[in-house]
Design an enzyme around this catalytic site. Structure first.
Site, PDB file in Angstrom:
ATOM      1  N   CYS A  95       0.814  -1.221   0.000  1.00 49.58           N
ATOM      2  CA  CYS A  95       0.000   0.000   0.000  1.00 49.58           C
ATOM      3  C   CYS A  95       0.845   1.267   0.000  1.00 49.58           C
ATOM      4  O   CYS A  95       0.335   2.344  -0.297  1.00 49.58           O
ATOM      5  CB  CYS A  95      -0.950   0.014   1.201  1.00 49.58           C
ATOM      6  SG  CYS A  95      -2.193  -1.288   1.180  1.00 49.58           S
ATOM      7  N   HIS A 340      -9.658   3.024  -1.668  1.00 50.37           N
ATOM      8  CA  HIS A 340      -8.236   2.747  -1.459  1.00 50.37           C
ATOM      9  C   HIS A 340      -7.688   1.915  -2.623  1.00 50.37           C
ATOM     10  O   HIS A 340      -7.661   0.688  -2.563  1.00 50.37           O
ATOM     11  CB  HIS A 340      -8.087   2.001  -0.135  1.00 50.37           C
ATOM     12  CG  HIS A 340      -6.685   1.628   0.240  1.00 50.37           C
ATOM     13  ND1 HIS A 340      -5.564   2.155  -0.355  1.00 50.37           N
ATOM     14  CD2 HIS A 340      -6.215   0.743   1.189  1.00 50.37           C
ATOM     15  CE1 HIS A 340      -4.483   1.636   0.188  1.00 50.37           C
ATOM     16  NE2 HIS A 340      -4.852   0.775   1.126  1.00 50.37           N
TER      17      HIS A 340
END
Length: 402
Positions: A95, A340
């Protein structure tokens, strides 16, 4: 000194002079048929078209998590019409990949003059299927993520890890729901007001973020069951959405910025730090502490804070760990309200800071941070700079800023 510290606040600090992103689409939503090239190339092309006369990019670096293989950055660069002589690199730090690309650009611009395009892209909807090969004892096994940590660590799924982190830090269900509701409400309000318009590139006829929920209320959130364990407090509604999207920024060395004289975000520091691999969401805390320590800037001096909202319980635990008022986080909504897109999210945080501090003319300091699977976190501290501002000693004094 914290391992991974990369900060120096001197007149060599590179400057971000442009920042764009796609709308953020839900998994199997508006971008369900688009690959990494289709998402990233329009953003890269639009950024290149905005470069001041006489500037040409020397390199493109993009974050991408377990995508199509090969070098997605190179394919996107060529599809965007960049000169074939422009080098391209793809990085994967889970991420944190988008922010890792910006760290790379920061080093690149400190070591030699030039223009670097950096960001991230995630096309979850068209991501290739992956599987462990068959063995004598088992058939082929498909998987959506590789291991983040080996034994003896438990390597829990991110949602379970966030639930355990919330419990350990006393973050209850009601507070998580309230935070998630606020993220959606802020994102909806910002979208209605056109806050995201200047930073968003139209993709396949889409120009609005898909995820923000118009009809969420506290009562509706309270009806969601625990998502990751019996008796837990993290729900689907207090978690980020898995998403498709891309973001990229233009970074230049300090001397080039002084020559072209445009407003921007001076990157004062970057820190990537490790934490317990079984509580990866905590990585924001040591990373933020590191970047503040090495720049000498305090949380109370920062105008805008953008933390990636993977889970409400996780980001609230980090806020408490930092002594940060939760209402200061993501003033226009974060990943819970917007989504996200893994490798793009770190870059999206910086796009948001560019809009909040530079496009708006507000000025001041901005802080971005993201937690990373495997027990890491990355943070960046930036400072809006006008056409004539100089770097303040130790990263302080905002009186000269735009």
């Amino acid at each position: 000194m914290i391992p991974g510290s990369l900060t120096e606040t001197d007149d060599r600090s590179p400057v971000i002079i442009g920042a764009l992103r796609t709308p953020i689409g839900n998994r199997h939503g508006i971008f369900r048929e688009l690959d990494t090239t289709a998402l990233a190339a329009p953003v890269i092309g639009a950024l290149a078209a905005q470069l001041p006369a006489g500037l040409e990019p020397s390199e493109l670096v993009l974050g991408n998590v377990r995508g199509p293989g090969g070098n997605p950055a190179r394919v996107a660069a060529l599809a965007a019409g960049l000169d074939p002589r422009v080098a391209a690199l793809t990085v994967d730090r889970q991420c944190g990949s988008g922010m890792a690309a910006l760290e790379y650009a920061w080093h690149r611009c400190r070591s030699m003059p030039g223009v670097v395009l950096a960001g991230g892209v995630q096309a979850v909807s068209t991501q290739p299927l992956t599987a462990w090969p068959p063995t004598a004892d088992s058939p082929a096994r498909s998987y959506e993520r590789a291991p983040f940590a080996p034994p003896p660590w438990n390597d829990p799924e991110m949602g379970l890890a966030a639930d355990l982190l919330a419990e350990e830090h006393g973050i209850g269900r009601e507070r998580q729901d309230a935070y998630a509701l606020r993220s959606h409400q802020r994102a909806v309000t910002a979208r209605q007001a056109g806050v995201f318009a200047a930073e968003t590139v139209d993709i396949a006829g889409h120009h609005l973020d898909e995820r923000p929920r118009w009809g969420f209320t506290a009562a509706r959130l309270a009806r969601f069951p625990p998502q990751f364990r019996t008796g837990g407090t993290v729900t689907a509604a207090s978690s980020c959405g898995v998403s498709d999207g891309a973001a990229a920024l233009v970074m230049v060395d300090a001397a080039t910025h002084a020559r072209i004289g445009v407003p921007g975000l001076r990157v004062l520091g970057c820190v990537t730090a490790g934490c317990d691999p079984d509580r990866p969401g905590w990585g924001i805390v040591p990373a933020v502490q590191g970047v503040l320590e090495h720049t000498g800037v305090g949380l109370d001096e920062i105008s805008v804070v953008e933390l990636n909202e993977a889970f409400a319980g996780q980001v609230l635990a980090c806020a408490d760990g930092l002594g940060l008022d939760e209402r200061r986080i993501c003033p226009d909504g974060g990943a819970i309200g917007l989504g996200h897109p893994w490798a793009a999210s770190g870059a999206i945080l910086l796009v948001r800071l560019f809009s909040a501090l530079v496009r708006s003319g507000r000025g001041g300091y901005g802080l971005a941070a993201i937690a990373i699977g495997g027990g890491q976190g990355s943070a960046m501290l930036v400072q809006a700079c006008s056409l004539t501002s100089s770097v303040a000693p130790a990263g302080r004094s905002g009186e000269e800023l735009a």
